[in-house]
Write a protein that holds these residues in place. Sequence first.
Motif, short mmCIF file in Angstrom:
data_model
loop_
_atom_site.label_atom_id
_atom_site.label_comp_id
_atom_site.label_asym_id
_atom_site.label_seq_id
_atom_site.Cartn_x
_atom_site.Cartn_y
_atom_site.Cartn_z
N ILE A 4 1.00 -1.17 -0.43
CA ILE A 4 0.20 0.73 -0.03
C ILE A 4 1.18 1.31 -0.02
O ILE A 4 1.78 1.32 1.11
CB ILE A 4 -0.79 -0.19 1.22
CG1 ILE A 4 -1.95 -1.30 1.78
CG2 ILE A 4 -2.01 0.89 1.14
CD1 ILE A 4 -2.53 -1.40 -0.12
N THR A 5 0.75 1.90 -1.04
CA THR A 5 1.19 3.61 -0.78
C THR A 5 0.77 4.62 -0.55
O THR A 5 -0.43 4.49 -1.32
CB THR A 5 2.16 3.76 -2.38
OG1 THR A 5 2.71 1.99 -2.85
CG2 THR A 5 2.87 4.60 -2.80
N ASP A 6 0.96 5.51 -0.17
CA ASP A 6 0.38 6.63 -0.08
C ASP A 6 1.42 8.03 -0.08
O ASP A 6 2.37 7.94 -0.59
CB ASP A 6 0.10 6.94 1.39
CG ASP A 6 -1.15 7.67 2.09
OD1 ASP A 6 -1.81 8.22 0.25
OD2 ASP A 6 -1.76 7.71 2.88
N THR A 46 5.18 4.40 1.50
CA THR A 46 4.84 1.76 1.27
C THR A 46 4.78 1.29 2.42
O THR A 46 6.32 1.71 3.57
CB THR A 46 5.68 2.03 0.19
OG1 THR A 46 5.95 2.16 -1.18
CG2 THR A 46 5.57 0.42 0.43
N ARG A 47 4.25 0.52 2.60
CA ARG A 47 3.97 -0.37 3.87
C ARG A 47 3.44 -1.30 3.41
O ARG A 47 2.10 -2.08 2.58
CB ARG A 47 3.11 -0.03 5.00
CG ARG A 47 3.70 1.79 5.89
CD ARG A 47 3.13 2.48 6.92
NE ARG A 47 1.78 2.10 7.40
CZ ARG A 47 1.51 1.57 8.55
NH1 ARG A 47 2.40 1.68 9.47
NH2 ARG A 47 0.69 1.53 9.30
N ILE A 74 -2.76 -0.16 10.85
CA ILE A 74 -2.73 0.40 9.24
C ILE A 74 -3.58 1.44 9.61
O ILE A 74 -4.18 2.06 10.60
CB ILE A 74 -4.22 -0.07 8.78
CG1 ILE A 74 -4.06 -0.29 7.02
CG2 ILE A 74 -5.13 -0.47 9.20
CD1 ILE A 74 -4.49 -0.66 6.34
N GLU A 78 -4.74 3.96 4.75
CA GLU A 78 -3.87 2.48 3.84
C GLU A 78 -4.87 1.97 3.89
O GLU A 78 -5.04 0.83 2.63
CB GLU A 78 -2.99 2.35 4.67
CG GLU A 78 -1.37 3.20 4.76
CD GLU A 78 -0.55 2.94 5.41
OE1 GLU A 78 0.29 2.95 5.47
OE2 GLU A 78 -1.30 2.56 6.95
#
Length: 177
Positions: A4-6, A46-47, A74, A78
């Motif tokens: 997941i990229t924010d 990014t996580r 999270i 995300e």
Amino acid sequence: YWTITDSPDVKTSEIINEMEGLFKVWHYLSKEELDEQFPPPEKITTRYFLSSVEPDLETMGKSAIEADPNQTGISIRERMLMEIQYFKKTGEHLDIKGWTICTGSRYAGGGVPRVYWDPCIADVHVDWCSLDYSHPLYGLRSAILPSSLPSSLNSLSLESAIEIVKKEGYVIYKPIT
């Protein structure tokens, strides 16, 4: 796992708009309030999260206060991005039986956001609960630290990938089918 990229270039209201373009969404706060309370990160982040429709099984029934303080939960942004990613891939929703408590975020009043699919109304809910509220259907989604993951995790055998994730402290459960 899910990546997941924010991005700092995307407002929270824009994430909600994208969700609304795909499916029905109900949110407790207005889009302006969501932008104010949950601003974008200052830099691209990014996580990684375990690939699961439901929250992490070992956290089900725990409140945000009872959660392990070493877990990196999270964020609401995300979790919404994860919903979009999952829906685009499968046409289905996350949290169809449980609800994700987004311990990586807090509402201004101190509550913790939660996101889930509501089958009765057929929409995704973005709302909140108090930090001490627990329910058997509530759970967290913990981030996996990217430094501990090889870039080739997707190409590893299932057994090797599970061993790496276990070394991070996660418990692996086989779903009952």
